[in-house]
Design a protein around this motif. Structure first.
Motif, mmCIF file in Angstrom:
data_model
loop_
_atom_site.group_PDB
_atom_site.id
_atom_site.type_symbol
_atom_site.label_atom_id
_atom_site.label_comp_id
_atom_site.label_asym_id
_atom_site.label_seq_id
_atom_site.Cartn_x
_atom_site.Cartn_y
_atom_site.Cartn_z
ATOM 1 N N ASP A 20 86.748 57.205 39.901
ATOM 2 C CA ASP A 20 85.975 56.131 40.522
ATOM 3 C C ASP A 20 86.865 55.249 41.395
ATOM 4 O O ASP A 20 86.470 54.865 42.507
ATOM 5 C CB ASP A 20 85.274 55.286 39.458
ATOM 6 N N HIS A 21 88.066 54.955 40.927
ATOM 7 C CA HIS A 21 88.995 54.149 41.724
ATOM 8 C C HIS A 21 89.366 54.895 43.014
ATOM 9 O O HIS A 21 89.370 54.312 44.098
ATOM 10 C CB HIS A 21 90.255 53.829 40.911
ATOM 11 N N ALA A 22 89.649 56.185 42.888
ATOM 12 C CA ALA A 22 90.006 56.985 44.060
ATOM 13 C C ALA A 22 88.854 57.066 45.056
ATOM 14 O O ALA A 22 89.079 57.002 46.271
ATOM 15 C CB ALA A 22 90.438 58.385 43.628
ATOM 16 N N LEU A 23 87.633 57.215 44.554
ATOM 17 C CA LEU A 23 86.474 57.285 45.444
ATOM 18 C C LEU A 23 86.266 55.968 46.184
ATOM 19 O O LEU A 23 85.972 55.966 47.387
ATOM 20 C CB LEU A 23 85.219 57.668 44.666
ATOM 21 N N ASN A 24 86.437 54.851 45.489
ATOM 22 C CA ASN A 24 86.323 53.548 46.151
ATOM 23 C C ASN A 24 87.405 53.375 47.216
ATOM 24 O O ASN A 24 87.129 52.902 48.325
ATOM 25 C CB ASN A 24 86.396 52.411 45.127
ATOM 26 N N LEU A 25 88.619 53.771 46.888
ATOM 27 C CA LEU A 25 89.715 53.681 47.858
ATOM 28 C C LEU A 25 89.431 54.586 49.052
ATOM 29 O O LEU A 25 89.592 54.178 50.208
ATOM 30 C CB LEU A 25 91.041 54.062 47.192
ATOM 31 N N ALA A 26 88.995 55.819 48.792
ATOM 32 C CA ALA A 26 88.711 56.768 49.870
ATOM 33 C C ALA A 26 87.612 56.251 50.789
ATOM 34 O O ALA A 26 87.719 56.350 52.019
ATOM 35 C CB ALA A 26 88.316 58.118 49.287
ATOM 36 N N ARG A 27 86.565 55.703 50.200
ATOM 37 C CA ARG A 27 85.474 55.159 51.010
ATOM 38 C C ARG A 27 85.978 54.004 51.873
ATOM 39 O O ARG A 27 85.639 53.900 53.051
ATOM 40 C CB ARG A 27 84.327 54.705 50.105
ATOM 41 N N THR A 28 86.836 53.159 51.322
ATOM 42 C CA THR A 28 87.362 51.997 52.039
ATOM 43 C C THR A 28 88.238 52.396 53.221
ATOM 44 O O THR A 28 88.141 51.801 54.299
ATOM 45 C CB THR A 28 88.164 51.094 51.080
ATOM 46 N N VAL A 29 89.088 53.417 53.021
ATOM 47 C CA VAL A 29 90.032 53.788 54.085
ATOM 48 C C VAL A 29 89.582 55.004 54.893
ATOM 49 O O VAL A 29 90.291 55.433 55.807
ATOM 50 C CB VAL A 29 91.460 54.028 53.520
ATOM 51 N N GLY A 30 88.428 55.592 54.545
ATOM 52 C CA GLY A 30 87.916 56.740 55.291
ATOM 53 C C GLY A 30 88.637 58.039 54.985
ATOM 54 O O GLY A 30 88.718 58.928 55.834
ATOM 55 N N ALA A 31 89.131 58.182 53.766
ATOM 56 C CA ALA A 31 89.853 59.402 53.376
ATOM 57 C C ALA A 31 88.912 60.378 52.688
ATOM 58 O O ALA A 31 87.840 60.006 52.213
ATOM 59 C CB ALA A 31 90.997 59.049 52.430
ATOM 60 N N LYS A 32 89.321 61.619 52.630
ATOM 61 C CA LYS A 32 88.613 62.591 51.814
ATOM 62 C C LYS A 32 89.319 62.659 50.463
ATOM 63 O O LYS A 32 90.444 62.177 50.312
ATOM 64 C CB LYS A 32 88.548 63.965 52.480
ATOM 65 N N VAL A 33 88.654 63.263 49.474
ATOM 66 C CA VAL A 33 89.205 63.353 48.130
ATOM 67 C C VAL A 33 89.244 64.812 47.702
ATOM 68 O O VAL A 33 88.274 65.551 47.881
ATOM 69 C CB VAL A 33 88.358 62.529 47.132
ATOM 70 N N THR A 34 90.376 65.211 47.152
ATOM 71 C CA THR A 34 90.516 66.531 46.554
ATOM 72 C C THR A 34 90.581 66.324 45.054
ATOM 73 O O THR A 34 91.511 65.697 44.545
ATOM 74 C CB THR A 34 91.784 67.247 47.057
ATOM 75 N N MET A 35 89.575 66.826 44.349
ATOM 76 C CA MET A 35 89.472 66.642 42.906
ATOM 77 C C MET A 35 89.951 67.912 42.211
ATOM 78 O O MET A 35 89.455 68.997 42.499
ATOM 79 C CB MET A 35 88.033 66.306 42.538
ATOM 80 N N VAL A 36 90.938 67.745 41.323
ATOM 81 C CA VAL A 36 91.623 68.901 40.735
ATOM 82 C C VAL A 36 91.599 68.825 39.216
ATOM 83 O O VAL A 36 91.872 67.775 38.630
ATOM 84 C CB VAL A 36 93.097 68.948 41.197
ATOM 85 N N THR A 37 91.299 69.952 38.594
ATOM 86 C CA THR A 37 91.513 70.091 37.161
ATOM 87 C C THR A 37 92.363 71.334 36.936
ATOM 88 O O THR A 37 92.247 72.319 37.681
ATOM 89 C CB THR A 37 90.187 70.160 36.367
ATOM 90 N N VAL A 38 93.237 71.241 35.969
ATOM 91 C CA VAL A 38 94.173 72.329 35.672
ATOM 92 C C VAL A 38 93.936 72.779 34.242
ATOM 93 O O VAL A 38 93.896 71.955 33.328
ATOM 94 C CB VAL A 38 95.637 71.856 35.830
#
Length: 146
Positions: A20-38
């Motif tokens: 959720d923090h990453a999504l808020n940051l991405a929306r604010t700065v216009g970035a895309k998000v790569t979500m990874v599980t290992v």
């Protein structure tokens, strides 16, 4: 500022807070998000014990794939609701910290976001925090969410 934020997910509620923090940051700065599980490799001891019951490798791999899919599907729903461009990645048979750092490099991430504790239980006491390992081995910035 950031163009591609990689988020490490393990299915725990705390990792979803990091997402959720990453999504808020991405929306604010216009970035895309790569979500990874290992998903980690199957231990030799577990494999040896399970061989007595037949060929367990395919069953194990199918269970791990289903577990990873459930984590990534939930994350994809959150990214869609947040209106953030995203990609999901499952890295099988890898040590989590190594999988995250390698994926960050391969995907051209310029920030890794992860939570300080996940679902590691007693293993964490012996192996050390995955977050600490990522922070120690990453060449790109790591944002740790507590």
């Amino acid at each position: 500022m950031y163009k591609n934020i990689l988020v490490g997910l393990d299915g725990s509620p705390l990792s979803l807070r990091g997402l959720d923090h990453a999504l808020n940051l991405a929306r604010t700065v216009g970035a895309k998000v790569t979500m990874v599980t290992v998903t980690e490799m199957w231990s030799a001891i577990d494999m040896a014990n399970a061989v007595r019951e037949g060929n367990p490798v395919q069953k194990y791999e199918a269970e791990e794939e289903a577990f990873a899919k459930a984590i990534l599907d939930k994350a994809a729903d959150r990214a869609t609701q947040a209106g953030v461009e995203f990609k999901t990645v499952h890295v099988p048979d890898e040590h989590p910290a190594d999988g995250l750092v390698e994926t960050a490099k391969a995907e051209g991430a310029d920030l890794i976001v992860m939570s300080s504790h996940g679902r590691r239980g007693m293993r964490r006491l012996f192996l050390g925090s995955q977050t600490l390992e990522v922070v120690s081995h990453s060449t790109i910035p790591v944002l740790v969410i507590r």
